[in-house]
Design a protein around this motif. Structure first.
Motif: not given
Length: 217
Positions: A112-114, A101-107
């Motif tokens: 979005d930032r990119s 879940k944390e990896i998916d949120d970071c991705l």
């Protein structure tokens, strides 16, 4: 150096090309068991390649470093040890499952930032390009107007110079003294002969008048 070359050949041939061919066969045959087996291998090999990038820089001095890499690739591929399946089931799968879940949120945040950064820098790039184009066009227009203005002033000065230019004085031909002497003597002789001829004609006229008067009287 020899160990590095041998390790690179082993990684390319047995660590990349051989599993790629058997992955193709697994996809073609639609064998789920083989498909899962080679998918686990490629996940472990991706982690190995990532770690290898750093270990080649800092641990290449370690004794038997390249030999250990060859042995590790053989251990991953061996059907007896099943190293890739063992590493995946014991370490990779539990870790990814707990942090999924944390990896998916970071991705998602990174995506979005990119995207926002790409749009921002794209707009800035377009603004800079538009400003440069406008400045170049204005400079070119100014240079063209100055050029045309210089041409018009030059044409006006040429016309004024043509209208106010004085009539050129007559050209006098100067001759050398050697050439002037024969011409002077020739002109003197011509004037003398002409004067003699005129005197003779006057004398003849006077004689004729005298004869005519004597006949009358």
């Amino acid at each position: 150096m020899v160990s590095w070359i041998i390790s690179r050949l082993v990684v390319i041939i047995f660590g990349t090309l051989y599993p790629a061919y058997y992955s193709y066969k697994a996809v073609k045959s639609k064998d789920i068991k083989e498909y899962v087996k080679w998918m686990m291998y490629w996940i472990i090999f991706a982690l190995f390649t990532t770690a290898e990038t750093f270990t080649d820089l800092f641990l290449c001095w370690f004794p038997f470093y390249y030999e250990l890499k060859i042995a590790f690739i053989a251990w991953l591929l061996s059907p007896y040890t099943k190293g890739s399946s063992l590493l995946y089931r014991k370490f990779v799968h539990p870790t990814l499952s707990s942090k999924e879940k944390e990896i998916d949120d970071c991705l998602v945040q990174a995506k979005d930032r990119s995207y926002d950064a790409l749009v921002h820098f794209g707009k800035r790039g377009l603004n800079v390009a538009a400003t440069a184009a406008v400045m170049a066009a204005s400079k070119g227009q100014g240079a063209l107007s100055e050029r045309l203005r210089s041409f018009s002033m030059q044409d006006l000065s040429t016309i004024r110079g043509d209208s106010s230019s004085p009539v050129p004085p007559p050209v006098t031909v100067r001759t050398s003294s050697k050439q002037s002497k024969p011409k002077t003597s020739r002109s003197v002789s011509e004037s003398t002969s002409s004067s003699v001829c005129s005197c003779c004609s006057v004398c003849r006229i006077l004689r004729d008048l005298h004869d005519f008067s004597s006949e009358l009287f």
